[in-house]
Design a protein around this motif. Structure first.
Motif, PDB file in Angstrom:
ATOM      1  N   ALA A 129      10.689  -1.187 -15.123  1.00 20.43           N
ATOM      2  CA  ALA A 129       9.673  -0.602 -14.251  1.00 20.43           C
ATOM      3  C   ALA A 129       9.397  -1.527 -13.067  1.00 20.43           C
ATOM      4  O   ALA A 129       9.191  -1.083 -11.933  1.00 20.43           O
ATOM      5  CB  ALA A 129       8.386  -0.374 -15.039  1.00 20.43           C
ATOM      6  N   GLU A 130       9.450  -2.804 -13.332  1.00 25.70           N
ATOM      7  CA  GLU A 130       9.146  -3.757 -12.280  1.00 25.70           C
ATOM      8  C   GLU A 130      10.367  -4.027 -11.393  1.00 25.70           C
ATOM      9  O   GLU A 130      10.274  -4.070 -10.173  1.00 25.70           O
ATOM     10  CB  GLU A 130       8.697  -5.048 -12.961  1.00 25.70           C
ATOM     11  CG  GLU A 130       8.041  -6.044 -12.027  1.00 25.70           C
ATOM     12  CD  GLU A 130       7.915  -7.383 -12.723  1.00 25.70           C
ATOM     13  OE1 GLU A 130       8.258  -8.390 -12.098  1.00 25.70           O
ATOM     14  OE2 GLU A 130       7.505  -7.403 -13.915  1.00 25.70           O
TER      15      GLU A 130
ATOM     16  N   PRO B 162      12.790   0.146 -10.406  1.00 27.41           N
ATOM     17  CA  PRO B 162      11.971   1.354 -10.594  1.00 27.41           C
ATOM     18  C   PRO B 162      12.788   2.646 -10.451  1.00 27.41           C
ATOM     19  O   PRO B 162      12.480   3.626 -11.109  1.00 27.41           O
ATOM     20  CB  PRO B 162      10.916   1.239  -9.489  1.00 27.41           C
ATOM     21  CG  PRO B 162      11.402   0.184  -8.569  1.00 27.41           C
ATOM     22  CD  PRO B 162      12.276  -0.724  -9.351  1.00 27.41           C
TER      23      PRO B 162
ATOM     24  N   LEU C 220      14.194   3.532 -13.808  1.00 25.34           N
ATOM     25  CA  LEU C 220      13.166   4.087 -14.691  1.00 25.34           C
ATOM     26  C   LEU C 220      12.874   5.540 -14.305  1.00 25.34           C
ATOM     27  O   LEU C 220      12.777   6.421 -15.160  1.00 25.34           O
ATOM     28  CB  LEU C 220      11.889   3.254 -14.610  1.00 25.34           C
ATOM     29  CG  LEU C 220      10.775   3.754 -15.534  1.00 25.34           C
ATOM     30  CD1 LEU C 220      11.044   3.342 -16.972  1.00 25.34           C
ATOM     31  CD2 LEU C 220       9.401   3.245 -15.104  1.00 25.34           C
TER      32      LEU C 220
ATOM     33  N   THR D   3       6.220  10.139  -6.920  1.00 26.10           N
ATOM     34  CA  THR D   3       5.381   8.998  -7.259  1.00 26.10           C
ATOM     35  C   THR D   3       3.993   9.499  -7.642  1.00 26.10           C
ATOM     36  O   THR D   3       3.432  10.351  -6.966  1.00 26.10           O
ATOM     37  CB  THR D   3       5.273   8.073  -6.029  1.00 26.10           C
ATOM     38  OG1 THR D   3       6.580   7.660  -5.672  1.00 26.10           O
ATOM     39  CG2 THR D   3       4.406   6.857  -6.334  1.00 26.10           C
TER      40      THR D   3
ATOM     41  N   ALA E  90       5.122   1.957 -19.114  1.00 28.43           N
ATOM     42  CA  ALA E  90       5.774   1.120 -18.115  1.00 28.43           C
ATOM     43  C   ALA E  90       4.909  -0.060 -17.684  1.00 28.43           C
ATOM     44  O   ALA E  90       5.421  -1.135 -17.405  1.00 28.43           O
ATOM     45  CB  ALA E  90       6.175   1.959 -16.908  1.00 28.43           C
TER      46      ALA E  90
ATOM     47  N   VAL F 102       3.515   5.064 -10.975  1.00 28.96           N
ATOM     48  CA  VAL F 102       4.938   4.996 -11.279  1.00 28.96           C
ATOM     49  C   VAL F 102       5.705   5.604 -10.112  1.00 28.96           C
ATOM     50  O   VAL F 102       5.412   6.723  -9.686  1.00 28.96           O
ATOM     51  CB  VAL F 102       5.266   5.748 -12.582  1.00 28.96           C
ATOM     52  CG1 VAL F 102       6.767   5.700 -12.848  1.00 28.96           C
ATOM     53  CG2 VAL F 102       4.514   5.139 -13.748  1.00 28.96           C
ATOM     54  N   LYS F 103       6.649   4.847  -9.597  1.00 34.48           N
ATOM     55  CA  LYS F 103       7.401   5.331  -8.434  1.00 34.48           C
ATOM     56  C   LYS F 103       8.354   6.447  -8.829  1.00 34.48           C
ATOM     57  O   LYS F 103       9.007   6.366  -9.874  1.00 34.48           O
ATOM     58  CB  LYS F 103       8.198   4.183  -7.821  1.00 34.48           C
ATOM     59  CG  LYS F 103       7.338   3.259  -7.002  1.00 34.48           C
ATOM     60  CD  LYS F 103       8.192   2.474  -6.016  1.00 34.48           C
ATOM     61  CE  LYS F 103       7.276   1.791  -5.007  1.00 34.48           C
ATOM     62  NZ  LYS F 103       8.024   0.992  -4.056  1.00 34.48           N
TER      63      LYS F 103
END
Lengths: 436, 337
Positions: free
Chosen positions: A242-243, A246, A249, A258, A291, A299-300
């Protein structure tokens, strides 16, 4: 077929096979030395029989893994010369260490296989332990190199030139730990379930209960512990991706827009044109929580990324669903095993119990392959995330499709042969027990 | 550090040629034996090579890793121009490795042995031919590196599929067979030794003849490498030494002295490799238009020093273990004498 597609298919195909051979070769030694240890402790003949039977399995898989690995070490350059030209000096360290670990493993295996009654008993057993440990180390090192492709580090990249190379930093990239942990557990879980499944089937057919029960217990113990730990490691991986990636994910979750408090999609059919996921189960806010550990985190979505920097959403999403659901089934089966072991001894007599584990034999490997599809297809179109595209790395040699078909034929042949040999090993094991 | 890396590269290539070479050669010997001798060779091979062959073959992985990490540009030429023979070589290595294990680890001994045996023997012959052809291709001045305005054949076939490379391929295979025969003299039962003595002699003669043919062909067709080779004082010195060393080798074979015959056989290989590579080093690829140096465009210093350190540590861990393995299974008897 385009050269790029053929090269990707060939790479995928060889890896799909190599991973199975390598995992068995990496994990089976642990079963073997456990049984060997029990033989040294209890002097019960069945453990000796089992150890010797498993060691043949180890030898066959080790060699198949080793030769397919040799082929792979060349294929990296043969198929992706531009990648190796630049990446080689940067990620050489895990590869050279892997070479060393693998060498140690081969030496120890030489001692182990040929050392019966020739070298001191304890030393003999220890060589088996070294086989196991160096095998796992090799695996971790190779995965660290793969981690670098996902999380490139240890260099500066300016105007297409790599400079300031730091191989140690490259090896200890941000992805290496989560990936190596996830892969090692996966290897133990899948091999544990596969081996246990094979012996469960023998028990079902009423063959030589003692030796197969002993085998089942050893294999499933490793597999079950790994399968129960795997969701935790998966959680670490998800937070890491997630980091760091992205977009991967987002593809895993088929998440196009997003949003804050993003829902988790389970299953569903992806339509990339309309950006819809039909027939899914939706759990509100769960993705944000998984995430980022926060139900309202942002969350993107895929639309935040340029179209030519997104992977194939459907493949990644489906593979991810397969991996997670099969992993879940294995974790539940592990609980069933521990219940049967500690509380419900009566289950050992039940046919459903053995049928269950027989059917689960291939499941771990299916999950493992699905997981690799997630991480590899999810990285596309990059070969080095954010730095080099796969299409720029492919070999200029035309007609890779021919070599692709050759490899398909070779590996299919190898798989059939190994399966056939394993079947013969089991037959021989049953016969030797009948004689005894 | 670059010297450490170079040392390990040369060391790995040499050990691969010696150990894996003998291993390939043993398969070739088995192929060219009478039925009865085939069975004997198979049995001896299992005893002698079984514990060590896997370790023998890891030297090629070490070689390849050193090449791609430290000499990426050089490696790049190799994998692009010689894609096809390398792929075929890998196919051979794979089939041979699995055939060896299958035939010794199959739970039942039955007709399937015939398949494994033939797979093992044929791939033992084919693989070193391709390895030799790769060596030959590097030196044959037929490789084309400029991608533009060249056909598929010119770019990817003619570099290795030419008479000079094929001759080198055959020469290399004969060399492997020679090594194997000498190794097996010391490992077989008394009554079979004569067979291997005879084979070792034949192999020696074949090696010398093929070596001569390679040079003659190279001289007549003006292969650049051969002219450098023939004009170098190094070569002259080494060839003379290797010629002189043939006599003690011949004597030790005749008297079935296993240690000395192995030692002299190993020295022959060292001589051949040095004679071929010292005069041209570091220019190890002769293309149609120019030569490519191994030391050109090497990896940055940080990489080289990490690689060198890794190799030293690896060497300290591995070499004693390997030596102990070889010794335990009586591959090396030097210590016991």
């Amino acid at each position: 077929m385009e050269n790029l597609d053929a090269a990707r298919l060939q790479m995928a195909f060889t890896l799909i096979f190599h991973i199975v051979f390598a995992c068995v070769g990496m994990v089976m030694p642990f079963f073997m030395i456990t049984s060997h240890y029990k033989w040294l402790k209890t002097r019960k003949k069945i453990y000796l029989t089992l150890t010797k039977s498993w060691q043949k399995g180890v030898a066959i898989f080790f060699v198949t893994g080793a030769v397919s690995g040799t082929a792979l070490s060349f294929e990296l350059g043969l198929l992706w010369p531009e990648f190796m030209k630049h990446a080689g000096p940067i990620i050489g360290m895990p590869f050279s260490l892997e070479g060393a670990a693998f060498f140690v493993e081969a030496i120890a295996l030489g001692f182990y296989l040929y050392g019966w009654n020739k070298i001191p008993e304890k030393f003999h057993w220890i060589t088996g332990v070294i086989v196991g440990i160096s095998g796992v180390l090799s695996g971790i090192l190779v995965v660290a190199a793969n981690g670098w492709m996902n999380a490139p580090s240890g260099f500066d990249y300016v105007d297409g030139v790599f400079s300031n190379i730091d191989p140690v930093k490259a090896m200890l990239n941000k992805a290496w730990f989560t990936q190596a942990l996830h892969m090692t557990l996966a290897a133990f879980a899948s091999t544990g379930f596969a081996v246990a499944g094979i012996h469960a089937y023998q028990i079902l057919r009423g063959r030589q209960m003692d030796v197969h029960q002993a085998a089942f217990k050893i294999a499933i113990s490793f597999g079950a512990i790994a399968a129960l730990l795997q969701p935790l490691s998966g959680d670490l991986s998800a937070k890491d991706i997630a980091e760091r990636q992205p977009v991967k994910l987002a593809a895993m979750e088929a998440h196009y827009d997003t949003e804050k408090g993003a829902p988790l999609y389970i299953g569903g059919i992806v339509n990339n044109e309309t950006q819809e996921v039909k027939y899914k189960v939706e759990i509100p806010k769960a993705l944000s929580f998984l995430a980022f550990g926060d139900f309202d985190a942002e969350v993107k979505g895929l639309n935040d990324f340029p179209e030519d920097e997104r992977p194939n959403v459907a493949i990644v999403h489906y593979a991810f669903q397969v991996m997670v659901s099969l992993g879940g089934i294995m974790a539940m089966a592990s609980i069933v095993f521990f219940l049967a072991y500690f509380k419900k001894q009566s289950w050992w007599q039940k046919n459903w119990f053995w049928w269950g584990f027989t059917l689960l034999a291939p499941v771990g490997y299916m999950a493992l392959e699905a997981g690799w599809i997630v991480t590899e297809v999810g990285r596309q179109p990059w070969i080095i995330h954010g730095i080099m595209r796969t299409k720029d790395a492919v070999t200029p040699v035309p007609g890779i499709v021919v070599s692709f078909y050759m490899y398909v034929a070779l590996y299919v042949l190898l798989t059939v042969a190994v399966a056939w040999l394993m079947n013969r090993q089991i037959k021989a094991l049953n016969q030797s027990q009948l004689m005894a | 550090m670059i010297y450490v890396v170079l040392f390990f590269l040369i060391f790995s290539v040499l050990l691969y040629v010696l150990l894996a070479g003998a291993d390939f050669g043993a398969g070739v010997l088995e192929l060219f034996s009478s039925k009865e001798n085939q069975a004997v060779t198979k049995k001896t091979l299992y005893r002698v090579m079984g514990p060590v062959w896997e370790a023998n073959h890891i030297w090629i992985i070490i070689t390849i890793v050193i090449l791609w990490v430290a000499f990426p540009v050089f490696y790049n030429v190799l994998v692009v121009s010689l894609h096809i023979p390398i792929t075929l070589m890998l196919l051979g290595i794979t089939l041979r490795g699995v055939a060896f294990v299958f035939r010794h680890y199959d739970a039942f001994i039955d007709k399937s042995q015939i398949v494994y045996d033939w797979m093992f023997r044929v791939s033992s012959l084919v693989t070193p031919i391709f390895i030799g052809m790769v060596f030959g291709a590097l030196l044959s001045s037929q490789i084309v590196t400029n991608q533009e305005s060249h056909s598929f054949y010119e770019l990817y076939i003619q570099g290795w599929f030419n008479i000079f490379s094929i001759l080198i391929g055959c020469f290399f295979t004969a060399l492997c067979t020679f090594l194997a025969a000498i190794l097996l003299i010391g490992e077989s039962e008394q009554e079979h030794r004569k067979v291997y003595v005879k084979k070792a002699r034949i192999a020696t003669i074949v090696v010398v003849i093929l070596g001569f043919l390679c040079l003659l062909y190279g001289y007549l067709t003006k292969v650049e490498f051969v002219s450098v080779f023939l004009e170098s004082k190094w070569t002259l010195a080494i060839v003379i030494i290797s010629g002189i060393l043939l006599f003690p080798l011949w004597q030790s074979i005749k008297k079935q002295r296993r240690i000395y015959s192995r030692l002299f056989a190993g020295l022959q290989v060292v001589c051949i490799l040095s004679a071929a590579f010292i005069p041209v080093f570091p220019e190890l690829i002769f293309t149609q238009t120019h030569t490519i140096s191994l030391l050109e465009n090497i990896a940055p210093e940080s990489t080289i020093s990490v690689l060198g350190t890794t190799l030293i540590i690896g060497g300290v861990v591995i070499l004693p273990g390997l030596f102990h393995l070889l010794k335990s299974f009586k591959m090396i008897k030097i210590l016991e004498r």
